[in-house]
Design an enzyme around this catalytic site. Structure first.
Site, PDB file in Angstrom:
ATOM      1  N   LYS A 192       1.281  -1.651   0.065  1.00 46.61           N
ATOM      2  CA  LYS A 192       0.524  -0.143  -0.220  1.00 46.61           C
ATOM      3  C   LYS A 192       0.892   1.010  -0.549  1.00 46.61           C
ATOM      4  O   LYS A 192       1.032   2.287  -0.876  1.00 46.61           O
ATOM      5  CB  LYS A 192      -1.409  -0.092   1.389  1.00 46.61           C
ATOM      6  N   ARG A 226     -11.047   1.170   7.348  1.00 41.74           N
ATOM      7  CA  ARG A 226      -9.635  -0.500   7.853  1.00 41.74           C
ATOM      8  C   ARG A 226     -11.194  -1.663   9.131  1.00 41.74           C
ATOM      9  O   ARG A 226     -11.300  -2.838   9.122  1.00 41.74           O
ATOM     10  CB  ARG A 226      -9.300  -0.709   9.009  1.00 41.74           C
ATOM     11  N   ARG A 247      -1.821  -9.134  13.035  1.00 47.52           N
ATOM     12  CA  ARG A 247      -2.304  -8.206  12.060  1.00 47.52           C
ATOM     13  C   ARG A 247      -2.954  -8.754  10.742  1.00 47.52           C
ATOM     14  O   ARG A 247      -4.319  -8.123  10.266  1.00 47.52           O
ATOM     15  CB  ARG A 247      -1.446  -7.123  11.778  1.00 47.52           C
TER      16      ARG A 247
HETATM   17  P1  AMP Z   1      -0.676   0.533   8.892  1.00 48.88           P
HETATM   18  O1  AMP Z   1       0.986   1.745   8.923  1.00 48.88           O
HETATM   19  O2  AMP Z   1      -1.498   1.127   8.012  1.00 48.88           O
HETATM   20  O3  AMP Z   1      -0.334  -1.188   8.796  1.00 48.88           O
HETATM   21  O4  AMP Z   1      -1.360   0.699  10.529  1.00 48.88           O
HETATM   22  C1  AMP Z   1      -0.255   0.535  11.606  1.00 48.88           C
HETATM   23  C2  AMP Z   1      -1.618  -0.069  12.938  1.00 48.88           C
HETATM   24  O5  AMP Z   1      -2.181   1.312  12.973  1.00 48.88           O
HETATM   25  C3  AMP Z   1      -2.206  -0.581  12.096  1.00 48.88           C
HETATM   26  O6  AMP Z   1      -1.817  -1.977  12.993  1.00 48.88           O
HETATM   27  C4  AMP Z   1      -3.555  -0.347  13.413  1.00 48.88           C
HETATM   28  O7  AMP Z   1      -3.019  -0.651  14.745  1.00 48.88           O
HETATM   29  C5  AMP Z   1      -3.207   0.926  13.128  1.00 48.88           C
HETATM   30  N1  AMP Z   1      -3.895   1.566  12.246  1.00 48.88           N
HETATM   31  C6  AMP Z   1      -4.076   2.879  11.317  1.00 48.88           C
HETATM   32  N2  AMP Z   1      -5.077   2.754  10.368  1.00 48.88           N
HETATM   33  C7  AMP Z   1      -5.809   2.556  11.357  1.00 48.88           C
HETATM   34  C8  AMP Z   1      -7.255   2.109  10.944  1.00 48.88           C
HETATM   35  N3  AMP Z   1      -7.762   2.887   9.595  1.00 48.88           N
HETATM   36  N4  AMP Z   1      -7.937   1.598  11.706  1.00 48.88           N
HETATM   37  C9  AMP Z   1      -7.932   1.144  13.614  1.00 48.88           C
HETATM   38  N5  AMP Z   1      -5.989   1.046  13.153  1.00 48.88           N
HETATM   39  C10 AMP Z   1      -5.346   1.295  12.574  1.00 48.88           C
END
Ligand code: AMP
Length: 217
Positions: free
Chosen positions: A13, A88, A171
């Site tokens: 992403k 999400r 995750r």
């Molecule tokens: P990412 O960088 O998108 O992989 O996000 C890292 C972490 O941030 C995730 O594993 C969640 O703990 C949190 N996170 C990011 N975006 C969201 C979201 N839209 N809803 C809930 N948790 C989020």
């Protein structure tokens, strides 16, 4: 053009977002980046979110609602946006529809980066990030020229706290349980395009470009 990019951790992403932004100049909104910044700055949101993030759990929808509303309060979103890692959960998707309705906007296209779970382990455990310029490298697939140093800006690169096997397993579990319904939510609107994310960065981006060119016509 308003886009969402959805995919499991390590599906690409962040990398695809960078390439899309370079070519189409949209406003990039990554809830993961916003939360990491909040954690670094020890804000109220950051203090609430950090434990969930370290465990690989999703941050509660109410916190995400607040940071998205705050983001929409800035007036640059009219230029078109790319949401990365949001929504999400189905509740977040419904919430986003309400927020967009109020501002007369809509999501034009959802790009779903499809990839099998077993391909993600090396992508995630090998991933390194430049905290200064955001460049992403991988010790297995795309190592930096000098070990530990960002090719683009020369800063010391780091590994995200949640880029380990234990957190990845959690995750992925969260992703399948919560994010699959989000894809179905947008499928019903007829705006999802699926891209095979197991291919090379160039090949995946070529597929994404084809979708976006069609949309721009
Ligand atoms: P990412 O960088 O998108 O992989 O996000 C890292 C972490 O941030 C995730 O594993 C969640 O703990 C949190 N996170 C990011 N975006 C969201 C979201 N839209 N809803 C809930 N948790 C989020």
């Amino acid at each position: 053009m308003n886009l969402l990019i959805i995919g499991a951790p390590g599906a690409g992403k962040g990398t695809m977002s960078e390439l899309i932004l370079e070519k189409y100049g949209l406003i990039h909104v990554s809830t993961g980046d916003m939360l990491r910044e909040a954690v670094r700055n020890e804000t109220e949101v950051g203090l609430k979110a950090q434990d969930y993030m370290n465990r690989g759990a999703l941050v509660p929808d109410e916190i995400i609602h607040d940071i998205i509303l705050e983001r929409f309060s800035r007036d640059d979103m009219d230029a078109g946006f790319l949401f990365d890692g949001y929504p999400r959960t189905e509740a977040q998707a419904e919430d986003l529809t309400l927020i967009l309705n109020e501002t007369g906007k809509k999501v034009d296209q959802v790009i779903n980066l499809d990839i099998a779970d077993d391909l993600l382990v090396k992508r995630i455990t090998g991933r390194r990030l430049c905290p200064k310029c955001g460049d992403i490298s991988n010790i297995y697939f795309s190592p930096t020229k000098v070990e530990g140093i960002c090719d683009k800006c020369g800063s010391e690169i780091i590994q995200r706290k949640d880029d380990n096997l234990e957190s990845l397993t959690k995750r992925l579990e969260e992703y399948h349980k919560n994010t699959q319904p989000v894809i179905e939510y947008y499928e019903k609107m007829g705006i999802v395009r699926h891209v095979d994310a197991s291919k090379s960065v160039q090949e995946v981006f070529a597929d994404v470009e084809n979708i976006l060119e069609e949309l721009c016509k």
